[in-house]
Design an enzyme around this catalytic site. Structure first.
Site, PDB file in Angstrom:
ATOM      1  N   HIS A   1       0.863  -1.185   0.000  1.00 16.96           N
ATOM      2  CA  HIS A   1       0.000   0.000   0.000  1.00 16.96           C
ATOM      3  C   HIS A   1       0.909   1.248   0.000  1.00 16.96           C
ATOM      4  CE1 HIS A   1      -2.470   3.109   1.961  1.00 16.96           C
ATOM      5  NE2 HIS A   1      -3.491   2.491   1.389  1.00 16.96           N
TER       6      HIS A   1
ATOM      7  N   VAL B   1       1.383   3.786   1.800  1.00 16.77           N
ATOM      8  CA  VAL B   1       2.047   4.276   3.016  1.00 16.77           C
ATOM      9  C   VAL B   1       3.162   3.339   3.490  1.00 16.77           C
ATOM     10  CG1 VAL B   1       0.072   5.625   3.842  1.00 16.77           C
ATOM     11  CG2 VAL B   1       0.320   3.236   4.577  1.00 16.77           C
ATOM     12  N   LYS B   2       3.373   2.230   2.803  1.00 15.04           N
ATOM     13  CA  LYS B   2       4.361   1.242   3.244  1.00 15.04           C
ATOM     14  C   LYS B   2       5.774   1.598   2.734  1.00 15.04           C
ATOM     15  CE  LYS B   2       1.375  -1.206   5.555  1.00 15.04           C
ATOM     16  NZ  LYS B   2       0.086  -1.187   4.985  1.00 15.04           N
ATOM     17  N   HIS B   3       6.748   0.764   3.090  1.00 13.24           N
ATOM     18  CA  HIS B   3       8.166   1.063   2.777  1.00 13.24           C
ATOM     19  C   HIS B   3       8.452   1.024   1.289  1.00 13.24           C
ATOM     20  CE1 HIS B   3       7.734  -0.661   6.763  1.00 13.24           C
ATOM     21  NE2 HIS B   3       8.754   0.090   7.109  1.00 13.24           N
TER      22      HIS B   3
END
Ligand SMILES: Cc1ncc(COP(=O)(O)O)c(C=O)c1O
Length: 403
Positions: free
Chosen positions: A199, A201-203
């Site tokens: 997603h 917002v992930k790394h």
């Protein structure tokens, strides 16, 4: 530019000037020209879905976490569903997980007709407490799903020891923890299966996307079939072999990740190390600053752990503040700091209350933590000024609300 707050500066929520003019979200993606080029190259190629980029991304991902196999999915939630399927869960079975997680961690158990059973969390890391897991075991338990809350690895050795003693499958929900390390091992190569999310917002992002890593070939085979309707070959394999015949051997889904997404994932994966380094730098600055702010408890980090810092959740100390979490949350939002709360404990959602009869009070550690938690902005694209603004706002709000 933010200024160092003086004590009891007028809060934006009370008519003062906000620390920032523009809203700072709690998380967001960073997309470079290299990522855009990688995606447009695929758009000009023969394969938009299930082409060469899928296997390339899976192999690079498996290598980066130290696992033998990686199987991509259209989201982290689909990947969790795949893992629960591969573990063989069905109606009548139970799986133990934490209430302090995104609903998807428990929902995936319901998708297979099995029952999620919650166990309370440790008070420091807010990760599944192995003693509570042991206490919740029954003859129906088939799996345990620890979550690496905020990017801090769960106590996997303890969970695996319990699981091994009872023939259970451990599915680690590492949607927060890509790149985290525990006792020198990367998250992704230790549990029986480990699940990741891409997603924004992930790394590392692919828009929507997910992955399951495993060292077991039988799980990898079942995972690949499940994401492709339960069919034993994919379109590219059939084209290569010149065969038209295929067999559906399981009831699967279309959970495939596209070549477009995998090209983005490959390009993003090259930046994983620098993204992690920036998140760790921000976490270190926050934790240093918050040590001297009354009312703020920074997240705990256990020995031998190198967290991936998907989130930076502070806890408010109610004995030092004369405002509750909702008031602090609203005051920070008014300063244009995009705070968030992770998570409403899963069993307290209306669906779980109605279906399973939860009333609150069942998991006191998770429920108590929930009342105090606020996630501050944490993403690798934050500027130094963004970080300063967050720290100034927290100091300003806590000073205004301290006794
Ligand atoms: C702990 C956890 N598990 C599962 C998921 C689901 O991942 P996705 O949004 O990729 O479906 C998330 C999503 O943020 C998550 O935080």
């Amino acid at each position: 530019m933010s200024s160092t707050p003086t004590r009891r500066e007028v809060l934006a929520i009370d008519g003062g000037s906000p620390v920032r003019k523009s809203f700072l979200p709690y998380g967001r993606q960073s997309i470079g020209e290299d990522d855009i080029q990688a995606v447009t190259d695929v758009l000009r190629s023969d394969w938009l879905t299930t082409g060469p980029k899928v296997a390339e991304f899976e192999q690079a991902f498996a290598a980066s976490v130290g696992a033998k196999y990686a199987v991509s999915f259209s989201s982290g939630t689909a990947a969790l569903h795949g893992a629960v399927f591969a573990a063989g869960l069905q109606a009548g079975d139970q799986a133990i997980t934490t209430p302090l997680t995104f609903a998807g961690t428990a929902n995936c158990v319901l998708y297979q007709g099995a029952e999620p059973v919650f166990a309370d969390v440790c008070s420091d890391t807010l990760n599944l407490d192995p003693e509570q897991v042991a206490a919740r075991l029954s003859a129906k338990t088939r799996a345990v799903l620890p979550v690496d809350y905020a990017g801090h690895p769960a106590d996997l050795d303890a969970v695996l020891a319990i699981a091994d003693g009872h023939g259970l499958t451990v599915i680690e929900d590492a949607c927060h923890a890509l790149g985290a390390e525990h006792r020198g091992r990367h998250v992704g190569g230790v549990a029986h299966m480990t699940v990741f999310s891409f997603h924004p917002v992930k790394h590392v992002t692919t828009g929507e996307g997910g992955m399951v890593t495993t060292n077991r070939e039988d799980f990898a085979v079942r995972l690949r079939r499940f994401r492709n309707h339960g069919i034993s070959t994919d379109a590219r394999e059939r084209q290569a072999s010149g065969q038209w015949h295929y067999e559906m051997v399981d009831l699967g889904f279309n959970y495939r990740l596209t070549d477009i997404a995998c090209a983005l994932g490959l390009s993003q994966l090259k930046k994983l190390e620098s993204n992690l380094a920036r998140r760790r730098q921000i976490a270190a600055r926050y934790s240093e600053a918050f040590r001297s702010i009354a009312g703020v408890v920074p997240p705990a980090v256990r020995a031998d752990v190198n967290p991936a810092w998907h989130l930076y959740p502070i806890r408010l100390d109610p004995t030092k503040l004369n405002a509750n979490r909702a008031q602090v949350f609203r005051a920070l939002r008014a300063e244009n700091i995009g705070v968030n709360v992770h998570y409403v404990p899963v069993h307290l959602h209306p669906y779980y209350r109605q279906r399973f009869g939860y009333q609150g009070g069942e998991y006191p550690v998770a429920e108590g933590a929930y009342e105090q938690l606020i996630s501050l902005p944490m993403f690798h694209g934050m500027t130094n000024q963004d970080v300063e603004d967050v720290m100034s706002s927290v100091a300003k709000v806590c000073a205004a609300y301290s006794e």
